[in-house]
Each structure stands twice: as C-alpha cells, then as structure tokens.
Design a protein around this motif. Structure first.
Motif, PDB file in Angstrom:
ATOM      1  N   UNK A  37       0.812  -1.215   0.000  1.00 26.77           N
ATOM      2  CA  UNK A  37       0.000   0.000   0.000  1.00 26.77           C
ATOM      3  C   UNK A  37       0.847   1.267   0.000  1.00 26.77           C
ATOM      4  N   UNK A  38       1.940   1.239  -0.732  1.00 25.17           N
ATOM      5  CA  UNK A  38       2.730   2.443  -0.926  1.00 25.17           C
ATOM      6  C   UNK A  38       3.990   2.545  -0.095  1.00 25.17           C
ATOM      7  N   UNK A  39       4.187   1.646   0.847  1.00 28.08           N
ATOM      8  CA  UNK A  39       5.432   1.612   1.593  1.00 28.08           C
ATOM      9  C   UNK A  39       5.572   2.610   2.725  1.00 28.08           C
ATOM     10  N   UNK A  40       4.492   3.310   3.053  1.00 24.99           N
ATOM     11  CA  UNK A  40       4.592   4.240   4.189  1.00 24.99           C
ATOM     12  C   UNK A  40       3.398   4.060   5.108  1.00 24.99           C
ATOM     13  N   UNK A  41       3.576   4.545   6.308  1.00 22.64           N
ATOM     14  CA  UNK A  41       2.572   4.384   7.347  1.00 22.64           C
ATOM     15  C   UNK A  41       2.614   5.621   8.227  1.00 22.64           C
ATOM     16  N   UNK A  42       1.452   6.175   8.506  1.00 16.50           N
ATOM     17  CA  UNK A  42       1.375   7.322   9.416  1.00 16.50           C
ATOM     18  C   UNK A  42       0.861   6.824  10.753  1.00 16.50           C
ATOM     19  N   UNK A  43       1.618   7.107  11.798  1.00 18.22           N
ATOM     20  CA  UNK A  43       1.243   6.672  13.137  1.00 18.22           C
ATOM     21  C   UNK A  43       0.903   7.906  13.965  1.00 18.22           C
ATOM     22  N   UNK A  44      -0.286   7.902  14.530  1.00 16.97           N
ATOM     23  CA  UNK A  44      -0.688   8.955  15.457  1.00 16.97           C
ATOM     24  C   UNK A  44      -0.583   8.364  16.852  1.00 16.97           C
ATOM     25  N   UNK A  45       0.269   8.925  17.660  1.00 14.35           N
ATOM     26  CA  UNK A  45       0.554   8.353  18.969  1.00 14.35           C
ATOM     27  C   UNK A  45       0.578   9.462  20.004  1.00 14.35           C
TER      28      UNK A  45
END
Length: 55
Positions: A37-45
């Motif tokens: 799915x595009x190789x990136x991930x956004x993490x909200x922590x």
C-alpha cells in the motif's frame, strides 16, 4: 518505512512474548501489507507525562 515499523513492533513486550516463528510470520505479513500500500505508514501516537512533587 515498513522495516522501521517492524523494528518498532519488535520492542513491544506483548510482541516479544509471541513464539518466534509466529512473530516472524506476523511481522512479515505486516511489512508486506505496508509495502503493498505504498510503503509508508502514518502513526498517530500520544505519550502521557506524569509529574509528581515531593510533599
């Protein structure tokens, strides 16, 4: 990004407790999904900071 996320997951005690063979397959599937799915991930922590004062 996927590799770094898997490295982060590997520091969590609940993931460390998983039997190694299952854990490696689990991490592999997560990495595969991120890359698919595009190789990136956004993490909200959030991080809780607790302060105390001596009486």
């Amino acid at each position: 990004m996927a590799k770094e996320y898997i490295e982060l997951l590997g520091t969590y005690s609940d993931h460390i407790a998983i039997e190694e063979k299952i854990r490696m397959e689990f991490f592999s599937k997560i990495q595969e999904a991120i890359n698919k799915h595009g190789g990136s991930l956004t993490i909200y922590d959030t991080i809780d900071l607790q302060l105390a004062r001596k009486p």
